[in-house]
Design a protein around this motif. Structure first.
Motif: not given
Length: 383
Positions: A1-7, A195-200
């Motif tokens: 999950m490539s995302s902001v978990r909190m603000s 791998f760094g580039d797949i999740d985003p």
């Protein structure tokens, strides 16, 4: 999950200590030792007291002195993740044991849990990685690599069914396939993230987009299906792109750098994923299929644990007894939220129907499992 978990508010400060692991993990996490490499991070700095340390098993003792949740990563020059620890709360400590081969790396301190982080170059010296390993751990790594590949292989036909429904413009059929298409990914997400580039490209939520990043992947399609309730030409193109990106992941899984400590840390990372995205309802915010992802994360963590258990039990029997107890407890709890007699392709009740009290039960169960899991890596390498 490539995302902001909190603000995305920067943490005021954090301390990391890196030490060679010569015995069992310290009982008091985060205090380090006399040989520690201290990394002090603020909103604008990530200062390293020593820029080199012996290769092999190292320990990151992390203390978050800031006001917001933060995280720490060790990256290779190509930005592959060697180890990480997310969801480090304000005023808390965390210890990460990892195997780091000789070479150059970067430690990234990520105040606010977003972006590339504030980085410092470090070097692991010597031949620590060539140290003789326990054959049981070699077998565990081989079995886990096979498991990760199997999950990737199973994901492709499932995601193809999802994509085909999207391309046909069949909203209800696509909805029915959404959760199922994510199971293999969620079980082995730390491997994909390495791998760094797949999740985003595949698993980013809208609030996790970096500046200039195009939103693609599961959650972009999730929004179209549940919120917009329509499928256009853009969504059909994105469905094909999702399949292409996941086939890339499938081909690369066999090349992932997997070690016993990365397996153990990955199990903990999966529970962090549950704590910061699934329990809160943020992960699948439109479909509310969070409990399907939740279960897959737990299954993936348990698979890694069971493979490492023979060695961990020998080194720390009390820890494995506690982990057995907590895995059983969380599995029993999840059963309570299964849908009976459903033919919709969705195994669990919609998460927006799960009340505050039940969410707290789930959160408490996750925390009760995550704490002993954070000590698994140290138990695996203990002498």
């Amino acid at each position: 999950m490539s995302s902001v978990r909190m603000s995305a508010v920067a943490a005021a400060g954090m301390v990391v200590a890196v030490t060679a692991v010569t015995g069992c993990a310290e009982k008091s996490e985060g205090k380090g030792s006399s040989g520690a490499i201290t990394v002090t991070a603020t909103d604008s700095k990530c200062e390293v007291s020593k820029t080199s340390f012996p290769a092999g098993h190292v320990q990151l003792a992390v203390q978050n002195k800031g006001s917001k949740v933060t995280e720490v990563y060790v990256y290779t020059p190509s930005d592959k993740i060697v180890t990480e620890r997310e969801n480090i709360g304000p005023g808390t400590r965390a210890t990460v044991t990892a195997e780091i081969k000789a070479g150059t790396y970067e430690i990234a301190c990520k105040p606010g849990m977003k972006g590339d982080g504030i980085r410092q170059k470090i070097t692991a010296t010597g031949k620590g990685a060539a140290k003789k390993t326990d054959p049981r751990l070699d077998a565990a790594v081989a079995s886990y690599r096979k498991y990760a590949q199997e999950q990737a292989d199973l994901t492709i036909p499932a995601v193809q069914k999802f994509a085909d429904a999207v391309k046909k413009g069949d909203v209800e059929a696509a909805k029915a396939q959404f959760a199922t298409s994510r199971i293999g990914w969620e079980r082995t997400e730390p491997v994909a993230e390495s791998f760094g580039d797949i999740d985003p490209k595949t698993d980013t939520r809208e609030d996790g987009l970096e500046d200039g990043q195009k939103w693609t992947g599961w959650h972009r399609l999730e929004k179209a299906l549940w919120k917009d309730k329509k499928i256009g030409s853009a969504e059909k193109t994105l469905a094909d792109q999702l399949v292409t990106d996941l086939k890339d992941w499938q081909k690369r899984v066999g090349k992932a750098d997997i070690t016993p400590t990365s397996m153990a840390n990955g199990a903990k990372e999966l529970m962090d994923e549950v704590a910061t995205g699934k329990v809160t309802g943020e992960e699948d915010r439109y479909s509310h299929t969070d409990l399907s992802d939740f279960k897959a994360n737990v299954e993936g963590a348990q698979q890694a644990y069971e493979l490492l258990k023979p060695v961990a039990a020998e080194n720390d029997a009390a820890l494995t007894k506690e982990l057995d107890k907590q895995f059983t407890a969380i599995g029993t709890l999840l059963v309570q939220y299964r849908k009976s007699g459903s033919s919709s392709g969705v195994e669990f009740v919609s998460y927006d129907t799960v009340g505050k009290a039940d969410r707290k039960k789930l959160s408490d169960a996750v925390n009760s499992l995550a704490e002993p899991l954070s000590r698994l890596a140290a138990a695996v390498v203990a002498k």
